[in-house]
Design a protein around this motif. Structure first.
Motif, mmCIF file in Angstrom:
data_model
loop_
_atom_site.group_PDB
_atom_site.id
_atom_site.type_symbol
_atom_site.label_atom_id
_atom_site.label_comp_id
_atom_site.label_asym_id
_atom_site.label_seq_id
_atom_site.Cartn_x
_atom_site.Cartn_y
_atom_site.Cartn_z
ATOM 1 N N LEU A 157 0.713 -1.121 -0.006
ATOM 2 C CA LEU A 157 -0.069 -0.041 -0.045
ATOM 3 C C LEU A 157 1.092 1.294 0.021
ATOM 4 N N SER A 158 2.131 1.109 0.564
ATOM 5 C CA SER A 158 2.899 2.214 0.720
ATOM 6 C C SER A 158 3.565 2.642 -0.814
ATOM 7 N N MET A 159 3.641 1.312 -1.301
ATOM 8 C CA MET A 159 4.153 1.585 -2.988
ATOM 9 C C MET A 159 3.063 2.155 -3.861
ATOM 10 N N ILE A 160 1.676 1.597 -3.501
ATOM 11 C CA ILE A 160 0.754 2.167 -4.440
ATOM 12 C C ILE A 160 0.534 3.756 -4.120
ATOM 13 N N ALA A 161 0.639 4.017 -2.805
ATOM 14 C CA ALA A 161 0.462 5.532 -2.381
ATOM 15 C C ALA A 161 1.680 6.487 -3.025
ATOM 16 N N TRP A 162 2.812 5.900 -2.998
ATOM 17 C CA TRP A 162 3.984 6.492 -3.649
ATOM 18 C C TRP A 162 3.981 6.659 -4.971
ATOM 19 N N THR A 163 3.259 5.749 -5.937
ATOM 20 C CA THR A 163 3.070 5.762 -7.047
ATOM 21 C C THR A 163 1.897 6.707 -7.527
ATOM 22 N N HIS A 204 -2.302 -14.174 1.542
ATOM 23 C CA HIS A 204 -3.325 -13.880 0.664
ATOM 24 C C HIS A 204 -3.752 -12.201 0.862
ATOM 25 N N PHE A 205 -3.652 -11.625 -0.129
ATOM 26 C CA PHE A 205 -4.137 -10.197 0.022
ATOM 27 C C PHE A 205 -5.538 -9.839 -0.906
ATOM 28 N N HIS A 206 -6.405 -8.958 -0.382
ATOM 29 C CA HIS A 206 -7.264 -8.786 -0.999
ATOM 30 C C HIS A 206 -7.252 -7.049 -0.944
ATOM 31 N N ILE A 207 -7.058 -6.465 -2.302
ATOM 32 C CA ILE A 207 -7.051 -5.011 -2.519
ATOM 33 C C ILE A 207 -8.344 -4.245 -2.624
ATOM 34 N N THR A 208 -8.828 -3.497 -1.941
ATOM 35 C CA THR A 208 -10.138 -2.787 -2.172
ATOM 36 C C THR A 208 -9.611 -1.313 -2.687
ATOM 37 N N ALA A 245 -11.040 3.613 -10.914
ATOM 38 C CA ALA A 245 -9.411 3.496 -11.460
ATOM 39 C C ALA A 245 -9.597 3.277 -12.777
ATOM 40 N N ASP A 246 -9.101 3.897 -13.716
ATOM 41 C CA ASP A 246 -9.150 3.723 -15.103
ATOM 42 C C ASP A 246 -7.889 2.681 -15.388
ATOM 43 N N GLY A 247 -7.962 1.998 -16.669
ATOM 44 C CA GLY A 247 -6.658 1.030 -17.059
ATOM 45 C C GLY A 247 -5.446 1.754 -16.509
ATOM 46 N N GLY A 248 -5.108 2.623 -16.878
ATOM 47 C CA GLY A 248 -3.702 2.990 -16.763
ATOM 48 C C GLY A 248 -3.395 3.224 -15.245
ATOM 49 N N THR A 249 -4.585 3.773 -14.436
ATOM 50 C CA THR A 249 -4.130 3.654 -13.139
ATOM 51 C C THR A 249 -4.123 2.440 -12.374
ATOM 52 N N ARG A 250 -5.239 1.319 -12.996
ATOM 53 C CA ARG A 250 -4.863 -0.014 -12.450
ATOM 54 C C ARG A 250 -3.542 -0.522 -12.656
ATOM 55 N N LEU A 251 -3.123 -0.405 -13.900
ATOM 56 C CA LEU A 251 -1.756 -0.828 -14.202
ATOM 57 C C LEU A 251 -0.514 -0.248 -13.189
ATOM 58 N N HIS A 252 -0.712 1.016 -13.185
ATOM 59 C CA HIS A 252 0.294 1.572 -12.090
ATOM 60 C C HIS A 252 0.118 0.749 -10.745
ATOM 61 N N MET A 253 -0.977 0.605 -10.147
ATOM 62 C CA MET A 253 -1.201 0.101 -8.808
ATOM 63 C C MET A 253 -0.695 -1.451 -9.092
ATOM 64 N N GLU A 254 -0.975 -2.149 -10.002
ATOM 65 C CA GLU A 254 -0.321 -3.386 -10.041
ATOM 66 C C GLU A 254 1.035 -3.488 -10.157
ATOM 67 N N VAL A 309 6.917 -19.239 -0.869
ATOM 68 C CA VAL A 309 5.640 -18.748 -0.301
ATOM 69 C C VAL A 309 4.936 -18.130 -1.331
ATOM 70 N N GLU A 310 3.739 -18.730 -1.499
ATOM 71 C CA GLU A 310 2.587 -18.321 -2.624
ATOM 72 C C GLU A 310 2.090 -16.892 -2.162
ATOM 73 N N LYS A 311 2.076 -15.775 -3.097
ATOM 74 C CA LYS A 311 1.165 -14.812 -2.639
ATOM 75 C C LYS A 311 -0.010 -14.661 -3.879
ATOM 76 N N HIS A 312 -1.209 -14.653 -3.175
ATOM 77 C CA HIS A 312 -2.271 -14.562 -3.803
ATOM 78 C C HIS A 312 -3.110 -13.131 -3.522
ATOM 79 N N ILE A 313 -3.141 -12.571 -4.735
ATOM 80 C CA ILE A 313 -3.514 -10.970 -4.736
ATOM 81 C C ILE A 313 -4.702 -10.989 -5.595
ATOM 82 N N THR A 314 -5.832 -10.384 -4.902
ATOM 83 C CA THR A 314 -7.141 -10.181 -5.510
ATOM 84 C C THR A 314 -7.425 -8.895 -5.443
ATOM 85 N N TRP A 315 -8.104 -8.178 -6.507
ATOM 86 C CA TRP A 315 -8.535 -6.678 -6.401
ATOM 87 C C TRP A 315 -9.969 -6.553 -6.449
ATOM 88 N N ASP A 316 -10.505 -5.432 -5.923
ATOM 89 C CA ASP A 316 -11.975 -5.023 -5.946
ATOM 90 C C ASP A 316 -11.712 -3.796 -6.183
#
Length: 134
Positions: free
Chosen positions: A56-62, A90-94, A99-108, A124-131
């Motif tokens: 989330l810190s990386m998302i905020a910085w971006t 497991h991570f569920h990002i809300t 968020a347009d396509g470009g913003t979503r790509l930046h966040m991912e 260690v598997e990392k499962h990420i889902t988005w809402d």
């Protein structure tokens, strides 16, 4: 060494960690399946929470860098252990705002550049889902 935290065993299977110099602290317990009381998070869940905080810190910085609002974004996190080993997180990002396509790509991309998450073994598997609203 300049320690940024000090962790002390306080009895039973609990530990108390104090961050220096702020003196903020937290307590951990082991999971109930291993005899913990379940009153405090276990270290594996704290690790998942730490990775979520990094993501989330990386998302905020971006968002700051590219000019999009990240307030209100949240990440629910948990760890999965089997046989005494951390096997998955497991991570569920809300994202409550559109968020347009470009913003979503930046966040991912930001999530993938989390240095804490990237320091964890690939076993260690990392499962990420988005809402995402919109």
């Amino acid at each position: 060494m300049n320690a940024t935290s000090i962790t002390t065993h306080t009895g039973d299977v609990r530990c108390n960690t104090v961050f220096t110099p702020s003196k903020e602290e937290f307590i951990t317990d082991i999971e109930t399946a291993s005899g913990g009381k379940g009153e405090y998070p276990c270290p594996a869940d704290m690790l998942a929470a730490t990775v979520a905080s990094c993501m989330l810190s990386m998302i905020a910085w971006t968002g700051k860098k590219h000019g999009f609002d990240t307030r209100g974004i949240s990440i629910a996190a948990c760890a999965e252990e089997k046989g005494g080993k951390l096997t998955a997180m497991h991570f569920h990002i809300t994202v409550p705002q559109n968020a347009d396509g470009g913003t979503r790509l930046h966040m991912e991309a930001a999530v993938k550049h989390c240095p804490v998450g990237n320091a964890i073994s690939p076993s260690v598997e990392k499962h990420i889902t988005w809402d995402v609203a919109g």
